[in-house]
Design a protein around this motif. Structure first.
Motif, PDB file in Angstrom:
ATOM      1  N   ARG A  71       1.138 -20.695 -10.858  1.00 41.59           N
ATOM      2  CA  ARG A  71      -0.246 -21.150 -10.797  1.00 41.59           C
ATOM      3  C   ARG A  71      -0.960 -20.690 -12.054  1.00 41.59           C
ATOM      4  NH1 ARG A  71      -3.688 -17.104  -9.759  1.00 41.59           N
ATOM      5  NH2 ARG A  71      -5.298 -18.537  -9.068  1.00 41.59           N
ATOM      6  N   VAL A  72      -2.012 -21.372 -12.432  1.00 33.39           N
ATOM      7  CA  VAL A  72      -2.817 -20.968 -13.581  1.00 33.39           C
ATOM      8  C   VAL A  72      -3.746 -19.855 -13.135  1.00 33.39           C
ATOM      9  CG1 VAL A  72      -4.535 -21.690 -15.268  1.00 33.39           C
ATOM     10  CG2 VAL A  72      -2.683 -23.250 -14.625  1.00 33.39           C
ATOM     11  N   GLY A  73      -3.683 -18.725 -13.820  1.00 33.43           N
ATOM     12  CA  GLY A  73      -4.520 -17.596 -13.456  1.00 33.43           C
ATOM     13  C   GLY A  73      -3.873 -16.282 -13.831  1.00 33.43           C
ATOM     14  N   THR A  74      -4.532 -15.191 -13.484  1.00 37.64           N
ATOM     15  CA  THR A  74      -4.050 -13.853 -13.832  1.00 37.64           C
ATOM     16  C   THR A  74      -3.631 -13.045 -12.613  1.00 37.64           C
ATOM     17  OG1 THR A  74      -6.283 -12.883 -13.675  1.00 37.64           O
ATOM     18  CG2 THR A  74      -5.619 -13.781 -15.827  1.00 37.64           C
ATOM     19  N   SER A  75      -3.833 -13.576 -11.426  1.00 40.84           N
ATOM     20  CA  SER A  75      -3.637 -12.789 -10.207  1.00 40.84           C
ATOM     21  C   SER A  75      -2.217 -12.266 -10.043  1.00 40.84           C
ATOM     22  CB  SER A  75      -4.006 -13.620  -8.979  1.00 40.84           C
ATOM     23  OG  SER A  75      -3.766 -12.876  -7.795  1.00 40.84           O
ATOM     24  N   HIS A  76      -2.121 -10.976  -9.743  1.00 38.85           N
ATOM     25  CA  HIS A  76      -0.858 -10.371  -9.340  1.00 38.85           C
ATOM     26  C   HIS A  76      -0.821 -10.298  -7.810  1.00 38.85           C
ATOM     27  CE1 HIS A  76       2.805  -8.086  -9.895  1.00 38.85           C
ATOM     28  NE2 HIS A  76       2.352  -7.116  -9.112  1.00 38.85           N
ATOM     29  N   ASN A  77      -1.951  -9.920  -7.233  1.00 43.85           N
ATOM     30  CA  ASN A  77      -2.083  -9.803  -5.772  1.00 43.85           C
ATOM     31  C   ASN A  77      -2.390 -11.168  -5.153  1.00 43.85           C
ATOM     32  OD1 ASN A  77      -2.047  -6.709  -5.335  1.00 43.85           O
ATOM     33  ND2 ASN A  77      -3.517  -6.995  -6.991  1.00 43.85           N
ATOM     34  N   ILE A  78      -1.485 -12.096  -5.330  1.00 41.07           N
ATOM     35  CA  ILE A  78      -1.707 -13.483  -4.909  1.00 41.07           C
ATOM     36  C   ILE A  78      -1.982 -13.601  -3.419  1.00 41.07           C
ATOM     37  CG2 ILE A  78      -0.526 -15.696  -4.626  1.00 41.07           C
ATOM     38  CD1 ILE A  78       0.704 -15.292  -7.385  1.00 41.07           C
ATOM     39  N   SER A  79      -1.294 -12.818  -2.607  1.00 37.25           N
ATOM     40  CA  SER A  79      -1.475 -12.935  -1.150  1.00 37.25           C
ATOM     41  C   SER A  79      -2.888 -12.563  -0.714  1.00 37.25           C
ATOM     42  CB  SER A  79      -0.466 -12.053  -0.412  1.00 37.25           C
ATOM     43  OG  SER A  79      -0.644 -10.694  -0.745  1.00 37.25           O
ATOM     44  N   LEU A  80      -3.572 -11.752  -1.510  1.00 38.41           N
ATOM     45  CA  LEU A  80      -4.951 -11.369  -1.200  1.00 38.41           C
ATOM     46  C   LEU A  80      -5.966 -12.293  -1.873  1.00 38.41           C
ATOM     47  CD1 LEU A  80      -4.768  -7.464  -1.511  1.00 38.41           C
ATOM     48  CD2 LEU A  80      -5.225  -8.764   0.584  1.00 38.41           C
ATOM     49  N   GLU A  81      -5.647 -12.789  -3.044  1.00 37.47           N
ATOM     50  CA  GLU A  81      -6.628 -13.546  -3.828  1.00 37.47           C
ATOM     51  C   GLU A  81      -6.567 -15.058  -3.602  1.00 37.47           C
ATOM     52  OE1 GLU A  81      -7.983 -11.739  -7.627  1.00 37.47           O
ATOM     53  OE2 GLU A  81      -5.879 -11.111  -7.773  1.00 37.47           O
ATOM     54  N   VAL A  82      -5.386 -15.594  -3.429  1.00 35.58           N
ATOM     55  CA  VAL A  82      -5.254 -17.042  -3.196  1.00 35.58           C
ATOM     56  C   VAL A  82      -4.268 -17.292  -2.040  1.00 35.58           C
ATOM     57  CG1 VAL A  82      -5.967 -17.981  -5.424  1.00 35.58           C
ATOM     58  CG2 VAL A  82      -3.662 -17.078  -5.173  1.00 35.58           C
ATOM     59  N   PRO A  83      -4.575 -16.751  -0.858  1.00 36.55           N
ATOM     60  CA  PRO A  83      -3.639 -16.840   0.268  1.00 36.55           C
ATOM     61  C   PRO A  83      -3.352 -18.264   0.736  1.00 36.55           C
ATOM     62  CG  PRO A  83      -5.794 -16.072   1.006  1.00 36.55           C
ATOM     63  CD  PRO A  83      -5.821 -16.044  -0.486  1.00 36.55           C
ATOM     64  N   ARG A  84      -4.347 -19.131   0.682  1.00 36.12           N
ATOM     65  CA  ARG A  84      -4.133 -20.510   1.156  1.00 36.12           C
ATOM     66  C   ARG A  84      -3.115 -21.228   0.278  1.00 36.12           C
ATOM     67  NH1 ARG A  84      -6.739 -25.697   0.730  1.00 36.12           N
ATOM     68  NH2 ARG A  84      -6.639 -26.830   2.730  1.00 36.12           N
ATOM     69  N   GLU A  85      -3.257 -21.081  -1.026  1.00 39.21           N
ATOM     70  CA  GLU A  85      -2.308 -21.703  -1.949  1.00 39.21           C
ATOM     71  C   GLU A  85      -0.908 -21.137  -1.737  1.00 39.21           C
ATOM     72  OE1 GLU A  85      -1.668 -22.427  -6.778  1.00 39.21           O
ATOM     73  OE2 GLU A  85      -3.463 -21.396  -6.050  1.00 39.21           O
ATOM     74  N   LEU A  86      -0.829 -19.825  -1.553  1.00 38.42           N
ATOM     75  CA  LEU A  86       0.460 -19.186  -1.304  1.00 38.42           C
ATOM     76  C   LEU A  86       1.085 -19.712  -0.018  1.00 38.42           C
ATOM     77  CD1 LEU A  86       2.696 -17.099  -1.720  1.00 38.42           C
ATOM     78  CD2 LEU A  86       1.174 -15.376  -0.691  1.00 38.42           C
ATOM     79  N   SER A  87       0.273 -19.922   0.999  1.00 37.73           N
ATOM     80  CA  SER A  87       0.805 -20.391   2.284  1.00 37.73           C
ATOM     81  C   SER A  87       1.491 -21.744   2.136  1.00 37.73           C
ATOM     82  CB  SER A  87      -0.309 -20.468   3.335  1.00 37.73           C
ATOM     83  OG  SER A  87      -1.204 -21.529   3.081  1.00 37.73           O
ATOM     84  N   PHE A  88       0.971 -22.602   1.260  1.00 40.90           N
ATOM     85  CA  PHE A  88       1.604 -23.901   1.023  1.00 40.90           C
ATOM     86  C   PHE A  88       3.005 -23.720   0.424  1.00 40.90           C
ATOM     87  CE2 PHE A  88      -2.922 -25.654   0.321  1.00 40.90           C
ATOM     88  CZ  PHE A  88      -3.062 -25.900   1.676  1.00 40.90           C
ATOM     89  N   HIS A  89       3.111 -22.779  -0.517  1.00 33.81           N
ATOM     90  CA  HIS A  89       4.409 -22.531  -1.151  1.00 33.81           C
ATOM     91  C   HIS A  89       5.406 -21.929  -0.156  1.00 33.81           C
ATOM     92  CE1 HIS A  89       3.638 -23.570  -5.358  1.00 33.81           C
ATOM     93  NE2 HIS A  89       2.393 -23.191  -5.117  1.00 33.81           N
ATOM     94  N   ILE A  90       4.907 -21.068   0.709  1.00 31.96           N
ATOM     95  CA  ILE A  90       5.796 -20.476   1.723  1.00 31.96           C
ATOM     96  C   ILE A  90       6.302 -21.550   2.680  1.00 31.96           C
ATOM     97  CG2 ILE A  90       5.847 -18.928   3.725  1.00 31.96           C
ATOM     98  CD1 ILE A  90       4.015 -17.035   2.146  1.00 31.96           C
ATOM     99  N   GLU A  91       5.419 -22.471   3.066  1.00 34.33           N
ATOM    100  CA  GLU A  91       5.844 -23.550   3.948  1.00 34.33           C
ATOM    101  C   GLU A  91       6.879 -24.455   3.268  1.00 34.33           C
ATOM    102  OE1 GLU A  91       2.710 -25.680   5.942  1.00 34.33           O
ATOM    103  OE2 GLU A  91       1.498 -23.888   6.155  1.00 34.33           O
TER     104      GLU A  91
END
Length: 230
Positions: free
Chosen positions: A205-225
């Protein structure tokens, strides 16, 4: 019955790391938190984790250091891992440029000189800088885990070896998801994959986040699915 996903956190994080992600997934999956054992030996960690895992074959997701531990577990017990997800993580050694700084911090930690994480430092680590609750979670995890957790976990980061080749030889669907400008990620390792034939599913994803599960959880959930459909 919900399919299970086993989750391993990273350096100085605990089950609170998944608190923002859980609402997006708990209707479909059973999320099981596996804390990193207090050990400086990956083989011992493998043994402890294996004793905690009741299922014969699992979906395993690891964040940062936890991603490496998940990779180490998968290469040791390949028949026990159905799928592997590396979040903000690579199955590789620590970059050489980071080793001297970490060695110095480890020496200080062994001497009992633990430096807590204040709000200013936490904000510097985050992509979302105006979320007070998020800052509090990051600080609380780090400071409450303390030096007893920090010392062995930091030592582990200096003992990492390349596992890409071993993983690539296994028939385990492996999914990587990270932020393009995450300064805590080993980008050299990811870039090296461009010249190697592999079966890893690499997404960013475009961005700097390391703590993705806390900062962009919805986007992460799509990838997990998506990963769970492989």
């Amino acid at each position: 019955m919900k399919e299970k996903i086993y989750l391993i956190p990273g350096l100085m994080t605990d089950e609170r790391l998944w608190s923002k992600l859980t609402p997006y997934l708990d209707e479909k999956y059973e999320l099981i938190h596996l804390p990193i054992p207090d050990s400086e030996d990956f083989d011992e960690i493998n043994k402890i984790l294996d004793e905690q895992i009741e299922d014969e074959e699992i979906n395993l997701l690891g964040f940062s250091l936890g991603g490496y531990i998940a990779s180490y577990y998968a290469t040791t017990f390949p028949k026990k891992v159905k799928r592997l997800f590396l979040l903000s993580s690579t199955p590789s050694g620590t970059e050489q440029k980071d080793i001297p700084r970490r060695q110095k911090k480890l020496e200080e930690a062994r001497e009992g000189n633990f430096i807590s994480l204040d709000e200013k430092k936490a904000i510097d680590l985050l992509e979302v800088k105006d979320d007070e609750e998020l800052v509090s979670i990051v600080c609380d995890m780090f400071n409450e885990l303390g030096n007893e957790t920090f010392t062995p976990q930091l030592a582990l980061t200096l003992k990492r070896e390349e596992l890409f080749e071993k993983l690539n030889e296994l028939d385990i669907p492996t999914y990587l998801f990270y932020s393009l400008d995450d300064r805590l990620l080993n980008h050299t390792s990811v870039k090296a994959l461009e010249g190697v034939e592999h079966d890893f599913k690499i997404n960013y994803r475009v961005g700097t986040s390391h703590n993705i599960s806390l900062e962009v959880p919805r986007e992460l959930s799509f990838h997990i699915e998506n990963w769970m459909k492989i």
